[in-house]
Write an enzyme that holds these catalytic residues in place. Structure first.
Site: not given
Length: 593
Positions: A272-273, A275-276, A278, A280, A294, A392
């Site tokens: 799904l995405g 990030g910094g 990990g 998802v 995640k 965050d």
């Protein structure tokens, strides 16, 4: 009936061994007895007999009521009793009864004495010599019924042989047991045997290797589970479930196999995405529930100390604007978190993804998303026990469902509010462009840090610009510093999205500007609390929906009343020049003290 012969209508007694005399008598019960049972079961016939106990079975009324003559088998119980046993009998060869050459002596069980039998493979009278009709060899080949042989039969003394016909092999004593011999030579058999042996040896070694690896994997999972606080978390979940009104709120500890199955072994098409912290993944559990999983990259050793406690507390959060934490997986090096799945992507993609906002409800949608996000953070700061700091806050961590309802997510950097005010983090985590300057300098995470980050989100939402830009002059790379610089000379309205300027009246514009400046103030003491920010945003949203809130309409004094505060005019915004981290957008800034 049926049943054992217990005395009602039938009486049975076993004759013990060793008796030399036994007499049976039939007698009637005396008349006038009080027990009616004996007379109700009486029959006109009465009889008594001796019979082999294995033959007699009291299970048939017809048998009980027999009146005719009938024969029954009896056992001749006898033995040669001039000596006690076979050992004593063999000492006197003159009187030893087992005279045949192939006879055998055996001790009897009905008292002292012995008897004789012919040896296996012989038949006859064991008490006579062979010439007088004693034990003679049995010709098994002539007794096909007792000694089957479907091949070549040869009689031998005391036994026989049965072999398959030439050209065949197998079991000649079984029908169709002999089959034609194959042409599998001895050399081929040796090669095949060696090959099979080597294969089995390799297979066994491989099997043992897999077993050892599986055992190591199980031990590693157990070690990770304990290191990540799994035992403590289980105890706390049990403790919560035991309290009145308690429970884990649906929180579950998942196994790695469950999450691998849910994500098709963490397939790339389930991502799904990124990030910094990990990646998802989208997953479907066995109960068909769709979740977001995640898979974090790293976790500092200091974070594992309070991980179990934080997970259980986060699982208790039940707010419509906070993504629900369903569970976690602790048997991996870095714990994986299982969240509620939110279908419409992130607020970052909604603002900057090119799809654009609904022109008819763009401003109202932005204000609603901002108000819902502020309400979620306010809930975590003020209503959660203990308070929870996100750490965050950014548009990438605010998700939107099918109705564009905001849901704050990603507690990868979240912390429980420290009990001791002097407790200081050992490193700074967050995303460039959203980091609170005071947090960056002091390394102390407070609720004001989330307020600052939310101010950046609010500014990003209303300007449509990214927090950090690399196209343009250096002094304009930071959205916050550029907005505050423009605010000093009154040019900050130009940075707002044109639709925001066109739909907002002057009072609302001044109010939203004042709120954003309070949020991103360089001094933590000047920052608003999330509770105040949420309250102001909801009031602003109500005001904007009122006819007086539209651009170019309404009474300023009525507007001040609807906004819920005395309008602050000639606002003096404080701006202190600090270094702004112009790093790549979306990266995570971390340094150690």
């Amino acid at each position: 009936m049926p049943g054992p012969c217990t005395g009602v209508g039938c009486c049975k007694s076993e004759i013990p061994p060793g008796l030399l005399f036994y007499e049976t008598t039939i007698r009637n019960f005396p008349p006038g007895g009080k027990d009616y049972t004996f007379y109700s079961n009486s029959t006109p016939c009465r009889y008594v007999f001796l019979v082999d106990k294995d033959w007699f079975s009291y299970n048939d009324r017809v048998f009980l009521n027999r009146t005719d003559d009938f024969d029954v088998p009896v056992v001749l119980d006898w033995a040669i009793r001039n000596v006690g046993n076979c050992s004593a009998a063999r000492q006197n060869t003159t009187d030893f009864a087992c005279r045949g050459a192939h006879s055998e002596c055996f001790n009897v069980t009905n008292g002292l004495g012995y008897r004789c039998n012919c040896s296996q493979g012989y038949d006859g009278n064991p008490y006579l010599e062979v010439l007088d009709g004693g034990c003679t060899d049995i010709n098994e080949c002539q007794l096909k019924g007792e000694y089957p042989c479907y091949g070549v039969c040869n009689n031998t003394q005391g036994s026989y042989t049965c072999q398959c016909h030439p050209g065949t092999s197998g079991d000649a004593t079984s029908k169709d047991g002999c089959r034609p011999k194959d042409k599998f030579t001895l050399a081929l058999k040796v090669v095949t045997g060696v090959s099979v042996g080597v294969f089995l040896l390799v297979f066994m070694c491989f099997w043992l290797y897999l077993g050892l690896q599986k055992r190591k994997l199980i031990k590693a999972k157990q070690s990770f589970f304990e290191h990540n606080g799994g035992v403590i978390l289980q105890q706390q979940m049990h403790s919560y479930s035991g309290t009145a009104g308690g429970g884990g709120g649906g929180f579950k500890i998942f196994s790695e196999e469950e999450l691998e199955k849910a994500t098709n072994n963490f397939s790339a098409d389930q991502i799904l995405g990124r990030g910094g912290h990990g990646i998802v993944y989208k997953g479907v559990l066995e109960d068909k529930a769709v979740v977001a999983i995640k898979k974090s990259k790293v976790m500092e050793a200091t974070e594992t100390k309070e991980f179990a406690r934080e997970m259980l507390i986060l699982s208790q959060i039940n707010h419509r604007n906070v993504v629900k934490l369903h569970g976690c997986c602790l048997e991996v090096e870095v714990p994986m978190l299982v969240y509620e799945y939110v279908s419409n992507g992130t607020l970052y993609h909604y603002i900057h993804g090119g799809e654009g906002l609904d022109n008819n409800k763009a401003l109202d949608t932005r204000l609603r998303i901002a108000a819902e996000s502020a309400e979620a953070l306010s809930y975590m700061h003020s209503s959660a026990s203990p308070p929870i700091l996100h750490g965050d806050v950014k548009t990438a961590n605010i998700l939107l469902d099918d109705n564009l309802t905001a849901k704050v997510t990603d507690f990868g950097a979240s912390k429980l509010a420290p009990n001791d005010e002097v407790e200081i983090a050992t490193l700074v985590q967050g995303t460039c462009g959203y980091l609170d300057p005071e947090y960056l300098m002091t390394c102390q995470l407070t609720d004001k840090s989330d307020v600052y980050s939310f101010g950046v989100v609010l500014l990003e939402l209303l300007t449509g610009k990214k927090p950090i830009r690399f196209d343009g002059p250096e002094e304009g790379r930071s959205l916050v510093s550029g907005f505050m610089t423009a605010a000093k000379v009154g040019g900050h309205y130009e940075l707002l999205d044109s639709q925001v300027r066109n739909e907002m009246g002057p009072e609302a514009l001044e109010e939203i500007t004042h709120l954003m400046m309070r949020c991103v103030s360089m001094s933590g003491e000047e920052l608003s609390s999330m509770k105040e920010v949420a309250k102001r945003l909801e009031a602003l949203r109500r005001y904007q929906r009122h006819p007086w809130g539209q651009a170019g309409a309404g009474d300023p004094e009525e507007g001040q009343s609807l906004l819920g505060r005395e309008q602050q005019r000639d606002v003096s915004y404080k701006f202190k020049p600090h270094d702004v981290l112009d790093l790549e957008e979306g990266s995570t800034y971390t340094f150690s003290l």
